[in-house]
Design an enzyme around this catalytic site. Structure first.
Site: not given
Ligand code: GLP
Length: 227
Positions: A63, A132, A134, A139
């Site tokens: 990414d 979280n 991800h 996400e």
């Protein structure tokens, strides 16, 4: 899912380095997806120290931040040059990163997905996990069928955008290795392993992958229920 729990982060790095070395020994021209972030740094250091050869490997970074200045200290490109090219010895011509400054980011993502396919698909996707849940920059809310694309970032980077390989790009990999260390990752790890498979916790979408290795230190494994 193959779960390894080590005493500490150093142990997790050794174990992750073992898995990556195994893949690259079996197939010297393996196609790998590799993460940035702090978790893989001791893994890269261990691999560099062992002298595992990545000279024939093809690497796709997971990414990038949209609009990121590639030469800014702390940018993904600087990280990649230091740890992947200089550290692991992946030839620069075999290394692919998403260009955060591409004129057409959607076209950049489509071309990246195509390049992965042209390379024969990923033999191994190495991942970290966000607090979280991800994975890469997928996400919460990410589609299980998602491919490389432009995304809105959540949590501490909210308001920014990123480019990321998709959930389906990851689950298409022949093998997945996810490494998580430290107490901050414990809730996300528990949700990934023992919760339902749901886009609310993107890492949980990897649960049913036929060859998923999960390497945790004790702190990251702390919220797992005993069987
Ligand atoms: C970042 C990256 C992910 C990485 C995650 C965890 O947002 N996009 O690819 O796995 O955060 O990073 P760290 O290992 O530093 O905790």
């Amino acid at each position: 899912m193959d779960l390894t729990i080590t005493a500490d982060a150093a142990g997790a790095a050794l174990s992750a380095a073992d898995t990556i070395t195994e893949v690259v020994r079996a197939r010297p021209d393996a196609v790998l997806a590799l993460p940035t972030g702090s978790t893989p740094l001791p893994v890269y250091r261990e691999l560099a120290g062992r002298g595992t050869s990545f000279a024939e490997c093809t690497v796709f970074m997971l990414d990038e931040h949209l609009g990121a200045d590639p030469d800014e200290p702390g940018s993904f490109r600087v990280y990649v040059r230091e740890h992947i090219v200089d550290g692991l010895g992946v030839p620069a011509e075999n290394l692919h990163s998403l260009d955060g400054r591409a004129a057409d980011p959607d076209a950049e993502c489509a071309a990246y997905e195509e390049a992965i396919a042209r390379a024969g698909g990923l033999d191994l996707a190495v991942l970290g996990i966000g607090p979280n849940g991800h994975v890469a920059f997928n996400e919460p809310g990410s589609d299980p069928a998602s491919r490389t694309r432009v995304v809105e970032l959540a949590t501490d980077t909210a308001g920014e955008k990123g480019l990321t390989i998709g959930i389906a790009t990851i689950t298409d990999a022949r093998r997945i290795l996810l490494v998580a260390t430290g107490a901050a990752k414990a809730p996300a790890v528990a949700a990934m392993v023992q919760g339902p498979s749901t886009p609310d916790v993107p890492a949980s979408l990897l649960q049913d992958h036929p060859r998923l290795d999960l390497i945790l230190d004790q702190a990251a494994a702390a919220d797992l229920r005993r069987r």
